[in-house]
Motif scaffolding. Sequence first.
Motif, PDB file in Angstrom:
ATOM      1  N   UNK A 172      39.718  37.182  33.608  1.00  0.00           N
ATOM      2  CA  UNK A 172      40.350  38.471  33.771  1.00  0.00           C
ATOM      3  C   UNK A 172      39.889  39.599  33.201  1.00  0.00           C
ATOM      4  N   UNK A 173      38.935  39.301  32.271  1.00  0.00           N
ATOM      5  CA  UNK A 173      38.099  40.402  31.573  1.00  0.00           C
ATOM      6  C   UNK A 173      39.028  41.268  30.693  1.00  0.00           C
ATOM      7  N   UNK A 174      39.221  42.536  30.683  1.00  0.00           N
ATOM      8  CA  UNK A 174      40.142  43.150  29.839  1.00  0.00           C
ATOM      9  C   UNK A 174      41.609  43.676  30.367  1.00  0.00           C
ATOM     10  N   UNK A 175      41.708  42.838  31.687  1.00  0.00           N
ATOM     11  CA  UNK A 175      43.029  42.836  32.325  1.00  0.00           C
ATOM     12  C   UNK A 175      44.091  41.964  31.795  1.00  0.00           C
ATOM     13  N   UNK A 176      45.272  41.885  32.168  1.00  0.00           N
ATOM     14  CA  UNK A 176      46.272  41.029  31.817  1.00  0.00           C
ATOM     15  C   UNK A 176      46.583  39.999  32.841  1.00  0.00           C
ATOM     16  N   UNK A 177      46.040  40.359  34.115  1.00  0.00           N
ATOM     17  CA  UNK A 177      46.523  39.260  35.164  1.00  0.00           C
ATOM     18  C   UNK A 177      45.212  39.373  36.124  1.00  0.00           C
ATOM     19  N   UNK A 178      45.098  38.270  36.845  1.00  0.00           N
ATOM     20  CA  UNK A 178      44.214  38.347  38.093  1.00  0.00           C
ATOM     21  C   UNK A 178      42.608  38.151  37.692  1.00  0.00           C
ATOM     22  N   UNK A 179      42.036  38.574  38.660  1.00  0.00           N
ATOM     23  CA  UNK A 179      40.574  38.638  38.676  1.00  0.00           C
ATOM     24  C   UNK A 179      39.799  40.103  38.344  1.00  0.00           C
ATOM     25  N   UNK A 207      33.758  42.625  37.827  1.00  0.00           N
ATOM     26  CA  UNK A 207      32.612  42.754  36.855  1.00  0.00           C
ATOM     27  C   UNK A 207      32.512  41.647  35.971  1.00  0.00           C
ATOM     28  N   UNK A 208      33.609  40.965  35.569  1.00  0.00           N
ATOM     29  CA  UNK A 208      33.557  39.611  34.646  1.00  0.00           C
ATOM     30  C   UNK A 208      33.215  38.476  35.446  1.00  0.00           C
ATOM     31  N   UNK A 209      33.574  38.522  36.485  1.00  0.00           N
ATOM     32  CA  UNK A 209      33.342  37.250  37.642  1.00  0.00           C
ATOM     33  C   UNK A 209      31.792  37.368  37.891  1.00  0.00           C
ATOM     34  N   UNK A 210      31.369  38.750  38.257  1.00  0.00           N
ATOM     35  CA  UNK A 210      29.924  38.838  38.414  1.00  0.00           C
ATOM     36  C   UNK A 210      28.863  38.541  37.165  1.00  0.00           C
ATOM     37  N   UNK A 211      29.518  38.803  36.058  1.00  0.00           N
ATOM     38  CA  UNK A 211      28.484  38.453  34.881  1.00  0.00           C
ATOM     39  C   UNK A 211      28.762  37.052  34.528  1.00  0.00           C
ATOM     40  N   UNK A 247      44.917  29.929  34.919  1.00  0.00           N
ATOM     41  CA  UNK A 247      45.806  30.552  34.306  1.00  0.00           C
ATOM     42  C   UNK A 247      45.942  31.984  34.457  1.00  0.00           C
ATOM     43  N   UNK A 248      44.809  32.645  34.998  1.00  0.00           N
ATOM     44  CA  UNK A 248      44.977  34.058  35.207  1.00  0.00           C
ATOM     45  C   UNK A 248      45.858  34.580  36.250  1.00  0.00           C
ATOM     46  N   UNK A 249      46.180  33.568  37.407  1.00  0.00           N
ATOM     47  CA  UNK A 249      46.991  33.682  38.285  1.00  0.00           C
ATOM     48  C   UNK A 249      48.340  32.793  38.071  1.00  0.00           C
ATOM     49  N   UNK A 250      48.307  31.656  37.806  1.00  0.00           N
ATOM     50  CA  UNK A 250      49.580  31.003  37.822  1.00  0.00           C
ATOM     51  C   UNK A 250      49.176  29.651  37.017  1.00  0.00           C
ATOM     52  N   UNK A 251      50.067  29.483  35.857  1.00  0.00           N
ATOM     53  CA  UNK A 251      49.857  28.143  34.962  1.00  0.00           C
ATOM     54  C   UNK A 251      51.317  27.486  35.211  1.00  0.00           C
ATOM     55  N   UNK A 252      50.858  26.192  35.770  1.00  0.00           N
ATOM     56  CA  UNK A 252      52.149  25.530  35.904  1.00  0.00           C
ATOM     57  C   UNK A 252      52.887  25.057  34.893  1.00  0.00           C
ATOM     58  N   UNK A 253      52.624  25.038  33.419  1.00  0.00           N
ATOM     59  CA  UNK A 253      53.278  24.615  32.602  1.00  0.00           C
ATOM     60  C   UNK A 253      54.422  25.904  32.269  1.00  0.00           C
TER      61      UNK A 253
END
Length: 243
Positions: A23-30, A33-37, A59-65
């Motif tokens: 997620x990097x600095x975001x609250x959700x999703x991809x 730049x973090x994925x690339x790092x 967990x950045x997209x959906x967490x079952x619990x």
Amino acid sequence: MTAPRPRPAYRRILLKISGEALMGPQQYGLHPPTVERIAAEVRGLHALGVEICMVIGGGNIFRGLQGSAQGMERTTADYMGMLATVMNALAMQSALEARGVYTRVVSAIPMDQICEPYIRRRAVRHLEKGRVVIFAAGTGNPYFTTDTAATLRASEMACEAIFKGTQVDGVYDSDPKKNPDARRYDRVSYDTVLQKRLMVMDASAIALARDNRLPIIVFSLDEPNGLAGVVEGRGRFTIVEPG
């Protein structure tokens, strides 16, 4: 004259990272730049000749619990979480192959149009050919976390260790972000992790690692070039091992 780099201490490893790490600095999703790092870190380690498996949470997209806690039927929620791990695996595959690292996404839930089904011997062959293998969709079963999936796949692939990338540089007896007096461990036993409920992996994953004498190395993903350094035995990390 530049001193030669130390040889990696491990020949084949499994790298476990959480979905939240993407997620990097975001609250959700991809966060691209973090994925690339992270992909660049994996490429650097791959260049040293280490055979690499990966398991990425969802967990950045959906967490079952979380879905279950909000009233969704648990099995359905867990399957949705597994699909989220496939999305993250495909994103990491794209980032790695953009850097010239041949990568295969292998899913515990068959979806032939986008990735391979899990066949142990085929996955081992990919590793032997120098490809990074990303295991997606957990174990393919509800009620099991990606931590347990990582320990299972690492055992099946005969990995020498699990490397768990986190936001802190090891295992502490409490959250170091909340408690400045938190004690950090350099080495800790599986039994101590279970008895003190240290936040390393869930209990099923720790027990499976203990039964297979599979060490777990916990390190910070935020350290530049931290992964290669830890595999070479440098930097700060905690080893979870037999007592």
